[in-house]
Write a protein that holds these residues in place. Structure first.
Motif, short mmCIF file in Angstrom:
data_model
loop_
_atom_site.label_atom_id
_atom_site.label_comp_id
_atom_site.label_asym_id
_atom_site.label_seq_id
_atom_site.Cartn_x
_atom_site.Cartn_y
_atom_site.Cartn_z
N LYS A 80 0.86 -1.19 0.00
CA LYS A 80 0.00 0.00 0.00
C LYS A 80 0.89 1.24 0.00
CE LYS A 80 -3.86 -2.32 0.64
NZ LYS A 80 -4.97 -2.33 -0.24
N PHE A 81 0.27 2.40 -0.02
CA PHE A 81 1.02 3.64 -0.04
C PHE A 81 0.40 4.64 0.93
CE2 PHE A 81 1.83 1.53 -3.98
CZ PHE A 81 3.20 1.69 -4.16
N ILE A 82 1.25 5.19 1.81
CA ILE A 82 0.83 6.22 2.75
C ILE A 82 0.81 7.54 1.99
CG2 ILE A 82 1.44 7.46 4.86
CD1 ILE A 82 3.05 4.90 5.66
N ASN A 83 -0.29 8.30 2.09
CA ASN A 83 -0.39 9.54 1.33
C ASN A 83 0.73 10.52 1.67
OD1 ASN A 83 -3.94 9.34 1.50
ND2 ASN A 83 -2.69 8.88 -0.28
N PHE A 84 1.04 10.70 2.95
CA PHE A 84 2.11 11.62 3.35
C PHE A 84 2.72 11.07 4.63
CE2 PHE A 84 3.00 16.41 4.32
CZ PHE A 84 4.32 16.26 3.94
N TYR A 85 4.04 10.99 4.65
CA TYR A 85 4.74 10.31 5.73
C TYR A 85 6.01 11.05 6.10
CZ TYR A 85 7.74 6.69 7.81
OH TYR A 85 8.58 5.98 8.62
N ARG A 86 6.26 11.16 7.40
CA ARG A 86 7.54 11.64 7.91
C ARG A 86 7.95 10.72 9.05
NH1 ARG A 86 9.80 17.57 8.11
NH2 ARG A 86 11.95 16.96 8.34
N CYS A 87 9.07 10.05 8.87
CA CYS A 87 9.55 9.07 9.84
C CYS A 87 9.65 9.70 11.23
CB CYS A 87 10.91 8.55 9.41
SG CYS A 87 11.56 7.27 10.49
N GLY A 88 9.05 9.03 12.21
CA GLY A 88 9.10 9.49 13.58
C GLY A 88 8.19 10.65 13.90
N SER A 89 7.43 11.13 12.89
CA SER A 89 6.57 12.29 13.12
C SER A 89 5.10 12.03 12.85
CB SER A 89 7.01 13.48 12.25
OG SER A 89 8.30 13.90 12.61
N PHE A 90 4.78 11.58 11.62
CA PHE A 90 3.37 11.41 11.30
C PHE A 90 3.14 10.50 10.10
CE2 PHE A 90 4.72 15.15 8.92
CZ PHE A 90 4.25 14.87 7.65
N ILE A 91 1.93 9.99 10.06
CA ILE A 91 1.35 9.33 8.89
C ILE A 91 0.07 10.10 8.63
CG2 ILE A 91 0.12 7.27 8.10
CD1 ILE A 91 2.17 5.60 9.63
N LEU A 92 -0.12 10.56 7.41
CA LEU A 92 -1.30 11.34 7.08
C LEU A 92 -2.02 10.68 5.91
CD1 LEU A 92 -1.46 15.17 6.86
CD2 LEU A 92 -2.60 13.78 5.17
#
Length: 143
Positions: free
Chosen positions: A67-79
């Motif tokens: 699958k694909f996460i729309n917006f991701y920052r390691c250690g911060s968020f999954i959006l």
């Protein structure tokens, strides 16, 4: 840089096409917040820590899929994004009036409706599932 009020006014009119809107929306959101734009994907994965469409293994009922996460920052968020729309006109006479645009797409539901609320709850579950799938790669704390 556009003001937050301009950003809200611009995007409150969007509707019905998540795929067409989410990358532009998220890029403009980072700009209006004054944070770094997401990084471009590379063939080496060097920017996978902060990007759009981050690949992740999804584990649901004993099956694994990509699958694909729309917006991701390691250690911060999954959006995860979901596109809603405005309500359709309630008066049948409005449907034929030339100055009122016809609603062609409804996305995941009319904003503020129960359908919309359910889609947002499902998006949270989707993000939580992605967090479990990515935990080995980068520890994520899901609230």
């Amino acid at each position: 840089m556009q003001a937050i009020s301009e950003f809200i006014a611009r995007w409150s009119k969007s509707g019905g096409s998540e795929r067409a809107n989410y990358a532009l929306f998220l890029t403009e959101l980072t700009e209006v917040l004054g944070v770094d734009n997401p990084l471009p994907a590379t063939d080496t994965g060097e920017n996978d820590h902060y990007r759009l469409e981050h690949p992740v293994a999804s584990h649901v009922i004993g099956e694994t899929s990509k699958k694909f996460i729309n917006f991701y920052r390691c250690g911060s968020f999954i959006l995860e994004t979901k596109q809603g729309s405005q309500g359709k006109p309630t008066n049948d006479n409005q449907l034929n009036h030339p100055t009122i645009p016809k609603i062609k797409r409804v996305g995941h539901g009319v904003r503020g409706s129960r359908t919309w609320d359910r889609s947002i709850v499902m998006a949270r579950g989707q993000a939580e599932n992605y967090a479990r799938g990515i935990a080995r790669e980068c520890p994520i704390f899901c609230v």
